[in-house]
Every structure is written in C-alpha cells, then in structure tokens.
Enzyme design. Structure first.
Site, PDB file in Angstrom:
ATOM      1  N   HIS A  59     -21.939  14.780  24.125  1.00 15.97           N
ATOM      2  CA  HIS A  59     -23.342  14.413  23.898  1.00 15.97           C
ATOM      3  C   HIS A  59     -23.812  13.341  24.894  1.00 15.97           C
ATOM      4  CE1 HIS A  59     -23.154  16.522  20.033  1.00 15.97           C
ATOM      5  NE2 HIS A  59     -24.435  16.296  19.862  1.00 15.97           N
ATOM      6  N   GLY A  60     -22.931  12.897  25.770  1.00 21.89           N
ATOM      7  CA  GLY A  60     -23.318  11.838  26.707  1.00 21.89           C
ATOM      8  C   GLY A  60     -23.716  10.582  25.943  1.00 21.89           C
ATOM      9  N   THR A  77     -11.826   2.316  -4.001  1.00 28.55           N
ATOM     10  CA  THR A  77     -13.068   3.100  -3.886  1.00 28.55           C
ATOM     11  C   THR A  77     -13.744   3.216  -5.252  1.00 28.55           C
ATOM     12  OG1 THR A  77     -12.069   4.342  -2.095  1.00 28.55           O
ATOM     13  CG2 THR A  77     -13.991   5.337  -3.144  1.00 28.55           C
ATOM     14  N   GLU A  96      -4.727  15.705  -3.666  1.00 29.34           N
ATOM     15  CA  GLU A  96      -5.464  14.709  -2.880  1.00 29.34           C
ATOM     16  C   GLU A  96      -5.343  14.995  -1.395  1.00 29.34           C
ATOM     17  OE1 GLU A  96      -4.540  10.661  -3.514  1.00 29.34           O
ATOM     18  OE2 GLU A  96      -4.561  10.824  -5.689  1.00 29.34           O
ATOM     19  N   GLN A 115     -18.288  25.495  33.258  1.00 30.16           N
ATOM     20  CA  GLN A 115     -17.002  26.029  32.805  1.00 30.16           C
ATOM     21  C   GLN A 115     -16.068  24.935  32.289  1.00 30.16           C
ATOM     22  OE1 GLN A 115     -14.467  28.092  35.655  1.00 30.16           O
ATOM     23  NE2 GLN A 115     -13.984  29.606  34.096  1.00 30.16           N
ATOM     24  N   PHE A 120      -8.940  -2.489  -1.698  1.00 31.07           N
ATOM     25  CA  PHE A 120      -9.404  -1.222  -1.083  1.00 31.07           C
ATOM     26  C   PHE A 120      -9.733  -0.192  -2.151  1.00 31.07           C
ATOM     27  CE2 PHE A 120      -6.031  -2.250   2.390  1.00 31.07           C
ATOM     28  CZ  PHE A 120      -6.873  -3.169   2.983  1.00 31.07           C
ATOM     29  N   GLY A 178       0.840  -1.206   0.000  1.00 27.02           N
ATOM     30  CA  GLY A 178       0.000   0.000   0.000  1.00 27.02           C
ATOM     31  C   GLY A 178       0.866   1.243   0.000  1.00 27.02           C
TER      32      GLY A 178
HETATM   33  C1  LIG Z   1     -11.684   3.390   2.862  1.00 27.50           C
HETATM   34  C2  LIG Z   1     -10.460   3.236   2.014  1.00 27.50           C
HETATM   35  C3  LIG Z   1     -10.490   3.608   0.685  1.00 27.50           C
HETATM   36  C4  LIG Z   1      -9.362   3.445  -0.129  1.00 27.50           C
HETATM   37  N1  LIG Z   1      -9.441   3.784  -1.457  1.00 27.50           N
HETATM   38  C5  LIG Z   1      -8.381   3.498  -2.259  1.00 27.50           C
HETATM   39  C6  LIG Z   1      -8.492   3.717  -3.672  1.00 27.50           C
HETATM   40  O1  LIG Z   1      -9.500   4.211  -4.193  1.00 27.50           O
HETATM   41  N2  LIG Z   1      -7.434   3.367  -4.459  1.00 27.50           N
HETATM   42  C7  LIG Z   1      -6.298   2.831  -3.933  1.00 27.50           C
HETATM   43  O2  LIG Z   1      -5.386   2.536  -4.708  1.00 27.50           O
HETATM   44  N3  LIG Z   1      -6.158   2.612  -2.599  1.00 27.50           N
HETATM   45  C8  LIG Z   1      -7.178   2.936  -1.757  1.00 27.50           C
HETATM   46  N4  LIG Z   1      -7.064   2.710  -0.405  1.00 27.50           N
HETATM   47  C9  LIG Z   1      -5.834   2.147   0.116  1.00 27.50           C
HETATM   48  C10 LIG Z   1      -4.954   3.123   0.877  1.00 27.50           C
HETATM   49  O3  LIG Z   1      -4.358   4.030  -0.014  1.00 27.50           O
HETATM   50  C11 LIG Z   1      -3.939   2.254   1.633  1.00 27.50           C
HETATM   51  O4  LIG Z   1      -4.627   1.596   2.665  1.00 27.50           O
HETATM   52  C12 LIG Z   1      -2.783   3.051   2.142  1.00 27.50           C
HETATM   53  O5  LIG Z   1      -1.954   3.429   1.078  1.00 27.50           O
HETATM   54  C13 LIG Z   1      -1.944   2.257   3.156  1.00 27.50           C
HETATM   55  O6  LIG Z   1      -1.538   1.049   2.616  1.00 27.50           O
HETATM   56  P1  LIG Z   1      -1.766  -0.324   3.410  1.00 27.50           P
HETATM   57  O7  LIG Z   1      -3.193  -0.403   3.804  1.00 27.50           O
HETATM   58  O8  LIG Z   1      -1.199  -1.428   2.590  1.00 27.50           O
HETATM   59  O9  LIG Z   1      -0.916  -0.181   4.731  1.00 27.50           O
HETATM   60  P2  LIG Z   1       0.635  -0.454   4.918  1.00 27.50           P
HETATM   61  O10 LIG Z   1       1.407   0.251   3.860  1.00 27.50           O
HETATM   62  O11 LIG Z   1       0.830  -1.930   5.068  1.00 27.50           O
HETATM   63  O12 LIG Z   1       0.883   0.257   6.297  1.00 27.50           O
HETATM   64  C14 LIG Z   1       0.472  -0.318   7.560  1.00 27.50           C
HETATM   65  C15 LIG Z   1       0.885   0.641   8.675  1.00 27.50           C
HETATM   66  O13 LIG Z   1       2.310   0.809   8.639  1.00 27.50           O
HETATM   67  C16 LIG Z   1       2.637   2.191   8.484  1.00 27.50           C
HETATM   68  N5  LIG Z   1       3.824   2.294   7.634  1.00 27.50           N
HETATM   69  C17 LIG Z   1       3.998   1.843   6.376  1.00 27.50           C
HETATM   70  N6  LIG Z   1       5.221   2.119   5.942  1.00 27.50           N
HETATM   71  C18 LIG Z   1       5.861   2.750   6.947  1.00 27.50           C
HETATM   72  C19 LIG Z   1       7.168   3.296   7.120  1.00 27.50           C
HETATM   73  N7  LIG Z   1       8.071   3.254   6.146  1.00 27.50           N
HETATM   74  N8  LIG Z   1       7.474   3.866   8.304  1.00 27.50           N
HETATM   75  C20 LIG Z   1       6.553   3.924   9.303  1.00 27.50           C
HETATM   76  N9  LIG Z   1       5.287   3.463   9.189  1.00 27.50           N
HETATM   77  C21 LIG Z   1       4.961   2.873   8.031  1.00 27.50           C
HETATM   78  C22 LIG Z   1       1.412   2.831   7.845  1.00 27.50           C
HETATM   79  O14 LIG Z   1       1.322   4.215   8.129  1.00 27.50           O
HETATM   80  C23 LIG Z   1       0.299   2.041   8.494  1.00 27.50           C
HETATM   81  O15 LIG Z   1       0.012   2.583   9.769  1.00 27.50           O
HETATM   82  C24 LIG Z   1      -8.170   2.898   0.429  1.00 27.50           C
HETATM   83  C25 LIG Z   1      -8.134   2.545   1.780  1.00 27.50           C
HETATM   84  C26 LIG Z   1      -9.256   2.700   2.562  1.00 27.50           C
HETATM   85  C27 LIG Z   1      -9.186   2.278   4.011  1.00 27.50           C
END
Ligand SMILES: Cc1cc2nc3c(=O)[nH]c(=O)nc-3n(C[C@H](O)[C@H](O)[C@H](O)COP(=O)(O)OP(=O)(O)OC[C@H]3O[C@@H](n4cnc5c(N)ncnc54)[C@H](O)[C@@H]3O)c2cc1C
Length: 284
Positions: A267-268, A84, A171, A208, A82, A57
């Site tokens: 809002h409790g 959208t 974005e 307060q 994931f 991701g």
């Molecule tokens: C509701 C929703 C809609 C989405 N829509 C789209 C879409 O339309 N198109 C699309 O292509 N994608 C989409 N995504 C995907 C989104 O872009 C990814 O979830 C995002 O890029 C993170 O990738 P991952 O989920 O693989 O997490 P990972 O990359 O596996 O990361 C997991 C955790 O590790 C952290 N992390 C990763 N690398 C590092 C680093 N080097 N140092 C420290 N921390 C790190 C991240 O911040 C995260 O907390 C969507 C996601 C959601 C939840």
C-alpha cells in the site's frame, strides 16, 4: 466475527464464548449451569478468564494466587494480569492454588472458581493500555481475602490445571481462525488497492515483481487454511489433535504477521495511514 475489522471486538467476544464460558458447560454442576448459563447466553453476563499473573504466564503451574477454605467460602488472595474483559466483565473464571503441587506433579493443586464482580476484596486495580486490540479491555485484578462461596468451585478441587489444559485445543483453533481471517482480509484489501493504484504507466497489479509477492501471500494463506481445516476436522471428530492444532495455530498466526507486513508495504505510504484498514491488520 473475525472479519469485523476489529481484532479487539472479536477477541473480547471470543473470550466470552470460547475461552471462559465453555468451562462452565464442561465442568459446572447443574446448579451452576442453571444460575449462570442463561445470562451468559443472552450476553447480560460477560465472562472473563483469569489465569495469568504478574509473575507467571506460560508456566501456568507456577501460579501463586491462593484460595483457602474457610467454612462455606474460599478466601482468594493474589493478583492477575492481562485479563481480557477484566475491566467490564461480570463473571470471572479464576485459577487459584488450593493445595500444594509436588516436585513430580507441580500441575496438581490448582482449582477453578466462578468469581462474581462486586465481591468484597476484589478490585480491578488497573486498566492496561495496549499497542493493539484496543477495543478490548484488559485489566490487572487484585484479590485480598475475597470470599468466594464454596459452591462456586468449578469442577474438581485440585484438578483445575488439567481441566484448563483439556480445552486449549478449541482456543488455539479459534486463535488460528482469527489470524487466518485477518490475513485473508489484508490480502483482499491489497489486491483491490494495487488494481487501482497506478505507477509507471499502469496499475501496480501489472508489475510482475508485485504479482509474485501477492502469489506468495495467497499461497501461505491457503496453506494455513488447509492446516486449520484439518485440525478443526480432527477436533470435531473428537480425535487426539494437540500436535495438529498447535501446528495450525503457530503457522496461521505467523502467516498473518508476514501477510500483514507485505500488505502494508504494497500500500506504500497509505498503508501506514489509519484511514486505510490495512494499517491495522498487524496491530488489531
Ligand atoms: C492482549 C492480551 C490478552 C490476554 N488475555 C488474557 C486473558 O484473558 N486471561 C489470561 O489469563 N491471560 C491473558 N493474557 C496473557 C497471556 O496468556 C500471556 O501473556 C501468555 O500466557 C504468556 O505469558 P507471559 O506474558 O507471562 O510471558 P512469559 O511466560 O514470561 O514468556 C515470555 C517469553 O518467553 C517465552 N517462553 C516462556 N517459556 C518458555 C520456554 N519454556 N521455552 C522457550 N520460550 C519460553 C514465551 O514464548 C515468550 O516469548 C493476555 C495477553 C495479552 C497480550
């Protein structure tokens, strides 16, 4: 749009208007624009951005979906998750590897393609069930030797990563705007509620300790607004603004979470009930 009280609806529209179709206006050739832009603008064609994969991701350069040139087509194989608008979309902006990256330049070799719904070998393998933003559809996609016409390569072959990275500021600003807007609404809802709700001989708004919490929420929102406006102004002026935009997005989204939490608490028990819009402020 951000104030429509459905983060899912706003996000789905945002993906169409700001996270996918702008790639066409920036990198598409005249024929691609003539063919796709009119139905995109009228909304007959809904756009989708397909980058994330089950195995990667944040680390976009590591994506493994492949596009192999085969005559006047590229054969696309891999999966995306994931995504959208993925279930009901029409035109998918898909990132795939067309060549190898190198140890030094691992971002090279990725390309972008315009993939129409209905091509053979392209299926929506799963509609994903989410915790929030439920009004927006999110899909897992599968491609198996899906023949994408070569004329649907978007921009320069092998430069897809650089193309995508160049548009991230827009974005990020929009994500910050959604967060700021949700936080502002949650604050407005909370102020209205605590003026009406009476406890211990008077409206909550006169306590307060609660006024301090509301003041903190309002202050954080104002700070997020200032950061976002500044980032947006730099972006509008075409200035280098990666740092400012990233800070604004980070701050606004974290403020939105803190404000949503406080708003629900103030809002409790009612804050936990779906009939109160504030209940959704932290999840939609
Ligand atoms: C509701 C929703 C809609 C989405 N829509 C789209 C879409 O339309 N198109 C699309 O292509 N994608 C989409 N995504 C995907 C989104 O872009 C990814 O979830 C995002 O890029 C993170 O990738 P991952 O989920 O693989 O997490 P990972 O990359 O596996 O990361 C997991 C955790 O590790 C952290 N992390 C990763 N690398 C590092 C680093 N080097 N140092 C420290 N921390 C790190 C991240 O911040 C995260 O907390 C969507 C996601 C959601 C939840």
């Amino acid at each position: 749009m951000a104030r429509c009280r459905s983060g899912g609806v706003a996000f789905s529209v945002l993906v169409h208007t700001d996270m996918s179709s702008p790639w066409l206006t920036r990198f598409g050739n005249d024929a691609q624009k003539r063919k796709y832009l009119p139905p995109i603008i009228t909304g007959e064609v809904v756009c989708v951005l397909g980058i994330t994969e089950p195995g990667t991701g944040s680390d976009m350069a590591n994506l493994t979906t492949r596009a192999v040139r085969n005559g006047d087509h590229y054969l696309l194989t891999g999966s995306k998750i994931f995504i959208t608008n993925g279930v009901y979309g029409d035109l998918y902006f898909v990132a795939a590897r067309t060549g190898p990256g190198t140890a030094e330049r691992r971002h090279d070799g990725i390309s972008m393609f315009l993939v129409e719904r209905g091509l053979s070998g392209f299926t929506v393998s799963r509609k994903l069930d989410k915790m929030g933003m439920r009004a927006s559809d999110t899909a897992e996609l599968a491609f198996h030797d899906c023949p994408v016409p070569a004329e649907n390569l978007l921009g320069v072959e092998g430069r897809g990563f650089q193309q995508l990275a160049s548009g991230l500021q827009r974005e990020r600003i929009m994500a910050g705007v959604l967060a700021l807007s949700g936080a502002t609404q949650a604050l407005e809802d909370t102020m209205a509620y605590i003026r009406e709700r009476h406890a211990f001989d008077g409206p909550l708004s006169q306590k307060q300790a609660l006024r301090h919490r509301v003041a903190d929420m309002a202050t954080e929102i104002e700070a997020a607004r200032c950061l976002l406006y500044r980032a947006a102004a730099l972006y509008n002026d075409g200035k280098d603004c990666i740092t400012e935009v990233s800070m604004a997005k980070l701050f606004a989204t974290e403020v939105a979470n803190r404000v949503a939490y406080q708003a629900v608490q103030l809002h409790g028990g009612y804050g936990y009930m779906r009939e109160f819009p504030v209940s959704a402020s932290s999840a939609t």
